[in-house]
Enzyme design. Sequence first.
Site, mmCIF file in Angstrom:
data_model
loop_
_atom_site.group_PDB
_atom_site.id
_atom_site.type_symbol
_atom_site.label_atom_id
_atom_site.label_comp_id
_atom_site.label_asym_id
_atom_site.label_seq_id
_atom_site.Cartn_x
_atom_site.Cartn_y
_atom_site.Cartn_z
ATOM 1 N N LYS A 1 -38.421 -30.304 21.415
ATOM 2 C CA LYS A 1 -37.575 -30.726 20.296
ATOM 3 C C LYS A 1 -36.700 -29.548 19.853
ATOM 4 C CE LYS A 1 -39.291 -34.919 19.654
ATOM 5 N NZ LYS A 1 -38.497 -36.170 19.646
ATOM 6 N N LYS B 1 -36.734 -47.418 25.847
ATOM 7 C CA LYS B 1 -37.962 -47.663 25.096
ATOM 8 C C LYS B 1 -38.088 -49.164 24.857
ATOM 9 C CE LYS B 1 -38.172 -43.177 22.767
ATOM 10 N NZ LYS B 1 -38.045 -42.442 21.485
#
Length: 371
Positions: free
Chosen positions: A163, A262
Amino acid sequence: MKIKEIVLYVISMPLKDPFYTHLQTVSNREGIIVEVIDEEGYKGYGEAVAFSTPWYTEETVQTCLHMLTDILIPIIKKTKISHPEEVSHLFAPIRRNQMAKASIETAIWDLYGKQQGKSLASLLGDHNSTIPAGAVVASSSISGAINQIEHFIELGYERIKIKINPPTDIEWISEIRKHFPELPLMADANSAYTLQDMDRLKALDEFQLLMIEQPFAHDDFLEHAKLQSELKTPLCLDESIHSISDVRKAIELNSCGVINIKIGRVGGLQNAKEIYELCLKHHIKVWVGGMIEFGVSKAHNIALASLPGFQIPGDIASSSRYWEEDIITPEIQIENGKIIVPNGPGIGYQMNEKRLNKVLIDKRSFPMGKI
């Protein structure tokens, strides 16, 4: 498909370690498990993967609970369904709320597989027997990130995602590259940047990343296209992709070179498969993203990721990555960097009912009655 009853289980479970992003720190994960039961007693399972607060998308556990209870389950109750492919079309008039839709659609896919005695992966098409595993590093410190990476490499994970956000991005990635110069590494920004950060993002080209995921806001297709034209590193869209229409926009504008699919974010398995096929047609690379899910959603992800066009390791980790004990049995495990694709009926995993009841905070049952 004669559905007798639908049951919603709202659950809450602490993560083994907090999951840090610049938007939210997740220490406890809530979710909804959807159970669809037919007249023969077969049970199919899906999972609403929205978070407790709307930091990732506008959906939350509570909005999903409302949509399932008041909108989607009543539609299922008054409709005769012969194949799970019909569910996404059935829900199409309802705007957005993709995670709520996906939770019941995937449960019906699992139920159908058990009724037919076929694995979910085989229902989706030709598939691989194993998939490569990828892990996400989400630490509050660079030393913690490096320790996590070392641990994941020891476990055999084939790709690491870190991240990032300004102003620590270059410092962190530079330090990681010093320790792991050949590591398949990608960076996920979760919309932390704007076009004013163009030079900063271009500086990441030197680190030979697999991709930079979602640097700009979810609706910034034009801005992503401008950035991609200036970068050597492929951009990956995540939060931007809610439908096949979004994919068409991204392709037309050249907004990215990779798309993270997703199941929850796009409204179910049928939509995910159609997006997958469109991406392959236009030479857009794809991989399956994760949502800090419980085992039910991960099982659906494994089936999708087994399709041969998914060549980039997804965010699909072992159950032990996040949980002391998962809600499925057997738990998902990594063997030599791979996850075995189950060949049992449906998702190929059973519900650990003892664990499910231990983490249960609400349960709602909806008899279907006669159609």
